[in-house]
Design a protein around this motif. Sequence first.
Motif, short mmCIF file in Angstrom:
data_model
loop_
_atom_site.label_atom_id
_atom_site.label_comp_id
_atom_site.label_asym_id
_atom_site.label_seq_id
_atom_site.Cartn_x
_atom_site.Cartn_y
_atom_site.Cartn_z
N ASN A 201 113.79 -0.57 -1.93
CA ASN A 201 112.73 -0.56 -2.43
C ASN A 201 112.43 0.21 -3.30
O ASN A 201 112.18 -0.04 -4.80
CB ASN A 201 111.37 -0.35 -1.16
N GLN A 202 112.37 1.13 -3.69
CA GLN A 202 112.34 3.01 -4.28
C GLN A 202 113.37 2.51 -5.24
O GLN A 202 113.07 2.79 -6.95
CB GLN A 202 112.35 3.91 -3.50
N ILE A 203 114.72 1.81 -5.28
CA ILE A 203 115.73 1.90 -6.53
C ILE A 203 115.09 0.09 -7.30
O ILE A 203 115.01 0.31 -8.26
CB ILE A 203 117.09 1.68 -5.59
N GLU A 204 114.96 -0.80 -6.33
CA GLU A 204 114.30 -1.52 -7.12
C GLU A 204 113.34 -1.38 -7.90
O GLU A 204 113.21 -2.25 -9.40
CB GLU A 204 113.58 -2.84 -5.98
N GLY A 205 112.34 -0.54 -7.96
CA GLY A 205 111.74 -0.53 -8.22
C GLY A 205 111.42 0.98 -9.39
O GLY A 205 111.22 0.35 -10.58
N GLY A 206 112.45 1.29 -9.78
CA GLY A 206 112.78 2.74 -10.01
C GLY A 206 113.35 2.33 -11.34
O GLY A 206 113.44 1.99 -12.96
N ILE A 207 114.50 1.06 -10.90
CA ILE A 207 114.80 0.27 -12.03
C ILE A 207 113.81 -0.60 -12.94
O ILE A 207 114.24 -0.84 -14.43
CB ILE A 207 115.70 -1.49 -11.76
N VAL A 208 113.29 -1.68 -12.24
CA VAL A 208 112.31 -2.59 -13.44
C VAL A 208 111.32 -1.31 -14.16
O VAL A 208 111.13 -1.43 -15.29
CB VAL A 208 111.17 -3.36 -12.24
N GLN A 209 110.30 0.03 -13.52
CA GLN A 209 109.73 0.23 -13.98
C GLN A 209 110.39 1.29 -15.79
O GLN A 209 110.30 1.37 -16.61
CB GLN A 209 108.95 1.92 -13.69
N SER A 210 112.02 1.57 -14.96
CA SER A 210 112.73 2.54 -16.25
C SER A 210 112.60 1.40 -16.96
O SER A 210 112.87 1.83 -18.31
CB SER A 210 113.68 3.06 -15.86
N SER A 211 113.26 0.35 -16.94
CA SER A 211 113.55 -1.03 -17.69
C SER A 211 112.41 -1.14 -19.06
O SER A 211 112.41 -1.27 -20.00
CB SER A 211 114.16 -2.25 -17.29
N SER A 212 110.62 -1.12 -18.10
CA SER A 212 110.15 -1.44 -19.27
C SER A 212 109.60 -0.41 -20.03
O SER A 212 109.59 -1.31 -21.22
CB SER A 212 108.36 -1.17 -17.61
N TRP A 213 109.51 1.34 -19.46
CA TRP A 213 109.79 1.80 -20.43
C TRP A 213 110.72 2.24 -21.88
O TRP A 213 110.21 1.94 -22.77
CB TRP A 213 109.98 3.17 -19.31
N THR A 214 112.13 1.85 -21.50
CA THR A 214 113.11 1.75 -22.33
C THR A 214 112.87 0.15 -23.01
O THR A 214 112.91 0.45 -24.18
CB THR A 214 114.44 1.54 -21.54
N LEU A 215 112.22 -0.55 -23.10
CA LEU A 215 112.32 -1.74 -23.76
C LEU A 215 110.98 -1.92 -24.68
O LEU A 215 110.87 -2.06 -25.89
CB LEU A 215 112.50 -2.70 -23.00
N TYR A 216 109.57 -1.09 -23.55
CA TYR A 216 108.38 -1.59 -24.75
C TYR A 216 107.62 -0.28 -24.56
O TYR A 216 106.86 -0.71 -25.73
CB TYR A 216 107.54 -2.62 -23.97
N GLU A 217 108.31 0.65 -23.75
CA GLU A 217 106.89 1.69 -24.23
C GLU A 217 106.58 2.64 -24.72
O GLU A 217 107.44 3.37 -25.15
CB GLU A 217 106.22 2.45 -22.23
N GLN A 218 105.50 2.84 -25.14
CA GLN A 218 105.45 3.68 -25.64
C GLN A 218 103.61 4.08 -26.12
O GLN A 218 102.98 3.31 -26.72
CB GLN A 218 106.12 4.04 -27.72
#
Lengths: 761, 163
Positions: A663-680
Amino acid sequence: MKPADAPVDKSRRAFLAGSGFMVSFALFGSWRALAGETNTLGATILAPDLPGDLKIDPILDSWIKIDAQGVTVCSGKVELGTGVRTALWQIAADQLAMPLDKFKFVTADTALTPDEGYTAGSHSMADGGTAIYHAAIQVRQMLLEAAAAKLGVPTKSLMLRDGIILSGDGRQMTYEEAAQGVNLHQQAKSVSPQGDPSAYRYIGHSIPRVDIPAKVTGGTAYVQDLRLDGMLHARVVRPPNASAQLKEIDTRAIETMRGVVKVVRDGNFLAVLAEHEWEAIQAMRALRERAQWQLTQTYPTNDTIHAVLKTLPERLYVTTRENNGPVKQVLSNASAASISAPASPTRSLAMTKQYVLHGSIGPSCAVAVFRNDMLTVWTHSQGVFPLRAGIAELLGLPKENVRCIHAEGAGCYGHNGADDAACDAAVLAYRTPNRPVRVQWMRDQEAGWEPLGPAMLTEINAVTDAHGKLQSWHHALWSTPHNSRIVNAGRLIPATLLAHPAAPASPAPIPQPEGDADRNAVPLYRIPSVRVDMHFVTDMPFRTSAMRSLGAYINVTTIEGMMDDLAEQFGEDPVAYRLQHLDDPRARDVIQRAANRFGWNLATPLPEGHGIGFAFSQYKNLMGYCAIALEVKLDKAARSVRIVRVVAAVDCGQIVSPDGLTNQIEGGIVQSSSWTLYEQALVGENGVQSVDWSSYPIARFPHIPAAIEVELIDRPGAPFLGAAEIAQAPTAAALINAIKRVVGWRPLHLPVARQDSPIFA
Amino acid sequence: MINLNVNGQTQPLEVTPETPLLYALRDHLKLNGAKYGCGMGQCGACTVLVDGRPVFSCLFPVSSVGTREVRTLESLGTTERPGPLQQAFIDHQAVQCGYCIAGMIMRAQALLEQVARPTEQQIREHMAPNLCRCGTHKRILAAIRQVADKGQRLNAGALKERA
């Protein structure tokens, strides 16, 4: 709970106001702690030779208490939504040989539990779990020996079943009975009796989390759900930015609004208390409209911040590793200008990252009450003990008169507004004795006043031999602090707003090998000469602090980008190229497992717009290993990047909860992809401009990877390594590497897939 | 004074007409299900059902509810006897911090009461208004699918039967 004659004086763990975390400039070949040192989570080492957090609280009954009511296990770690509460409980259950529901488990309460500093840095299993693992089995052994003496039989003849001690002759004894006359108030031993992993009912099993049933049925699960008798609802009004000064304000009209009990103004600190929540919100809005602020500073913008970072006051920390030996870190006297990159690097790569928000779904909240000289604060802080010290200092109260109790909030992912909201509640409750006060921040306050994840620049110059074998590596990085935790009152925002403000402690980085902005900047790869220059920018244009994985996120993204680019330059497969530079068998294992499961093969034809990427890191070079392989689909017309499939292989030592880890790894993957693609975080001359989910968009359901596969490598008997942050960096790195394969050039500025991104041109 | 029909019971509440439903539920009725997240209808943590349709209770004034039935997470089951969708979230451990989950379950409940067997894309699009910051989306989708794959619409009347 602790007897008055306790030999361990908890005041010894007091934070030294203004000192920041202790940084020792020494060899870091071993990371053995010394007595009296403060660890990276703000707790003081008392017994360096004991395992895990027994180092900081070596007394057994700080962790395990047995009285007539039964067994209670105490942890100073808190549930942040990672499932760690259940995992720690599992460890205690197996090591005590008790069913999970037969004993109490108490977490993070300054009156009841050990001070384990912050729950952060993927340390909870490694430090807190290890402490309970050893304390529980040592106590179990003491109970067995006591029972043997009482029953007059050899210890070895006793059996344990469901928390009952059984003798071969049919007699039995409860733990409570066995514990009578046993002194658990003594120091733990450095070596524990050997447990029997084959008897584990919990460790290594996916036990359903104990907190989930209440969360899915509307039970009291969060600090937001606390409703104390006579509780007032408070709202704060924050300045438009940290430099703003409140001019005169007439609050009389607010004080007569429906339900309003009082308005508090102290310097730039402004708040309203009301009987009901909606009344407090309406009064807050009215107050905000009347407040006139003088802005005294202009701020860098998203376009200028990286150039500005290179001009601000800084300290230079230099980390070196020669001949793949130990890592050394020194504070350098050299001026930044005197640092020169290798004369003729084989390749160079420079990247930038914008400020990011923790972006908790539930804005920060706290409840406090001041009654009979005792201030009690319910908080979703990651560190109730440091928070208590900060609040006590601010209010001039003895620490004994302040109690901070952890109650869950929404996920924080690092240092967000939790401590500051708790301080708001404390300040207001202190001025409103006998009435509990609940402070709930609004969304725009959370976005505007949480510490940001720092903007950063990285520059790597690498030198190889003619065949691509790495020879030397120079990594320079610029960042404000990733660790503005509560080491004094001035680190709490309300304390800086009062008419007599407290000044924040000067910033200090978490030293190597854990690292701060330079976390994971030393590559795990075999390289004869490595140098990392951390330009630690001490003058923060915006307050920044810890966000899941700290600098590792962009450092690994840059390192793994360089590895990909070098592999390409020398005609090597990127996975094979990494393996050529790695000796650690566990590192090699996760890489090979991820590559195999993914079916890594650059020669496989892909549909138009698709690309694959690979990346690896061992978190902090000493914790969990994670390799990621993924496939993206880039649609220029739709201006979108989607992850089609992602495979992660992880090794976190002995696994306590396989499903929790997944669960932690799945969540980390989703969150990091959100940071990397969209977040500032949008920043401009007037400060932080992101105030909501429209000005700070994050991934939504349609953006989520179609398939996430997590391969777990269990290492029974190996130390717990922690999991919560290990996927952030390799996910980002693999994503950028995959996008590069689609567009043909490497995106260098994170985030990469906002609507105006050049990857869609 | 406003009468609100919440989870099958009509109750008089001392609230002003413009009060968002969220505060009537949390502060006056002491229900934990609906959560404050953004106050702007951007995150869905406050999602409840009004006559079976998902609404952002943080924006929805109590005066607009009228006699329509409001349903919150509490209407679907209890910790001891979770409803089918709640049980699916437990089965899939579809929670990290869980703060968004009440809203997720209520939005999904609305879909599953209307559509017997929604497709993956239908589910993703339907759930798009609700944010999860922990990245639990995959498990949330799996929990919803567990109920959806039974091929029967969820019973909107379960509440009344239970009561």
